[in-house]
Design a protein around this motif. Sequence first.
Motif, PDB file in Angstrom:
ATOM      1  N   SER A 291       0.848  -1.195   0.000  1.00 14.11           N
ATOM      2  CA  SER A 291       0.000   0.000   0.000  1.00 14.11           C
ATOM      3  C   SER A 291       0.881   1.241   0.000  1.00 14.11           C
ATOM      4  O   SER A 291       2.062   1.178   0.359  1.00 14.11           O
ATOM      5  CB  SER A 291      -0.924   0.013   1.216  1.00 14.11           C
ATOM      6  OG  SER A 291      -0.173   0.119   2.418  1.00 14.11           O
ATOM      7  N   SER A 293       0.279   5.711   0.549  1.00 18.79           N
ATOM      8  CA  SER A 293      -0.602   6.874   0.687  1.00 18.79           C
ATOM      9  C   SER A 293       0.265   8.090   0.978  1.00 18.79           C
ATOM     10  O   SER A 293       1.318   7.984   1.608  1.00 18.79           O
ATOM     11  CB  SER A 293      -1.618   6.669   1.815  1.00 18.79           C
ATOM     12  OG  SER A 293      -0.960   6.539   3.061  1.00 18.79           O
ATOM     13  N   GLN A 312      -3.615  14.298  -3.281  1.00 19.53           N
ATOM     14  CA  GLN A 312      -3.669  13.168  -2.343  1.00 19.53           C
ATOM     15  C   GLN A 312      -3.770  11.860  -3.143  1.00 19.53           C
ATOM     16  O   GLN A 312      -4.620  11.740  -4.032  1.00 19.53           O
ATOM     17  CB  GLN A 312      -4.891  13.309  -1.423  1.00 19.53           C
ATOM     18  CG  GLN A 312      -4.860  14.576  -0.589  1.00 19.53           C
ATOM     19  CD  GLN A 312      -6.163  14.821   0.148  1.00 19.53           C
ATOM     20  OE1 GLN A 312      -7.211  14.285  -0.208  1.00 19.53           O
ATOM     21  NE2 GLN A 312      -6.111  15.651   1.179  1.00 19.53           N
ATOM     22  N   ASN A 314      -3.715   7.486  -3.026  1.00 17.96           N
ATOM     23  CA  ASN A 314      -3.802   6.227  -2.299  1.00 17.96           C
ATOM     24  C   ASN A 314      -3.694   5.064  -3.276  1.00 17.96           C
ATOM     25  O   ASN A 314      -4.396   5.027  -4.285  1.00 17.96           O
ATOM     26  CB  ASN A 314      -5.133   6.129  -1.535  1.00 17.96           C
ATOM     27  CG  ASN A 314      -5.167   7.020  -0.309  1.00 17.96           C
ATOM     28  OD1 ASN A 314      -4.521   6.748   0.691  1.00 17.96           O
ATOM     29  ND2 ASN A 314      -5.895   8.106  -0.397  1.00 17.96           N
ATOM     30  N   GLU A 316      -3.549   0.790  -3.237  1.00 22.98           N
ATOM     31  CA  GLU A 316      -3.805  -0.364  -2.370  1.00 22.98           C
ATOM     32  C   GLU A 316      -3.788  -1.650  -3.178  1.00 22.98           C
ATOM     33  O   GLU A 316      -4.447  -1.750  -4.225  1.00 22.98           O
ATOM     34  CB  GLU A 316      -5.159  -0.219  -1.672  1.00 22.98           C
ATOM     35  CG  GLU A 316      -5.369  -1.161  -0.512  1.00 22.98           C
ATOM     36  CD  GLU A 316      -4.648  -0.735   0.757  1.00 22.98           C
ATOM     37  OE1 GLU A 316      -4.287  -1.628   1.561  1.00 22.98           O
ATOM     38  OE2 GLU A 316      -4.448   0.476   0.949  1.00 22.98           O
TER      39      GLU A 316
END
Length: 318
Positions: A291, A293, A312, A314, A316
């Motif tokens: 992951s 972030s 931003q 992210n 995963e």
Amino acid sequence: MIVCLGVMLGATVSAQTVSMIPNWAVGDAVSYSFEQTDIKKADDDSSVDTKSMVLNLKVVDKNNDGYVINTTYQNPTSTDDMEQAMFKICENLSFDYKTDNSGKVIGLADSAKVVSDIKSRIEQVDKSDSTMASFVFMLQLAGAMMNDDMYLSGLLDKVGYIHSLNGLTLKSKKSIDRSTERATMFGFSAPITTHYTLKSAKGGFAQVKATSNAGNDVLLPAFLNFSMEMAQGVMTGMSGLFQDEKEDADMDQIMEQQRLELENKFKENFDLVITDEFKYSYDQSSQWISSMSGTTLVKGKVNGSNVEATIQINLEKK
């Protein structure tokens, strides 16, 4: 007692030594969900755009030089109309990229094929959608002046996040600095130095923090190189206008003058700082990022306006 303590400390450090050098096999596959939110402010104006997609990766070749990995962008969506039009063209596009033996991305395996596939998709687009028609019209209008690098710009950005840690070897309380070519929100890439720190290594997972800071001293030369490559693409599209050596020399002078003008305009109108802070979880058994972030903050002045952009991201593993 001192000897025993030394052995224990040595074992602790050794247990927290993490080498991000992969040993993938042909057929190894992984999928990631990718989400990005862009929050932009310029004085009193602001906007928020979001995008998401699924990235499917599969190792299709392994040799002495490194790896070839096949990738598709699945279900890409964006709240920005023009970007969504681009996503429709690239949806489920299959392409192969290369990494070296340490797993770092070094480029496309066959860029000519990818460019050909993209151009073919552009020609087959349904023009009944007004946004899509406008997007295709702009591409076709610029087609004669675009080189292959412009068609491929941004194609490897997302998989670059996945391989950010590859090639590093970290020990507890030790850090490494590495400069990598990074895409910016301004359409060009810059060699930004990132500071990687191993925070912990437990249960087969390594936790790594990455930070970086880049200002005009890094952005200016990258911007100039990108702008001059675009100008060169324009001149290539207008080939035939400059035939003999004298005319070629004149063009060199024109290009150098343009470079100086761009440099002065950048210094007059841009005063920016790009700051990154990301957290990674690295799966030492599968040798893929588990992951990621983090946030990229762009802050400063552009053409007299105070600007601030927060990106931003992210990622995963599915």
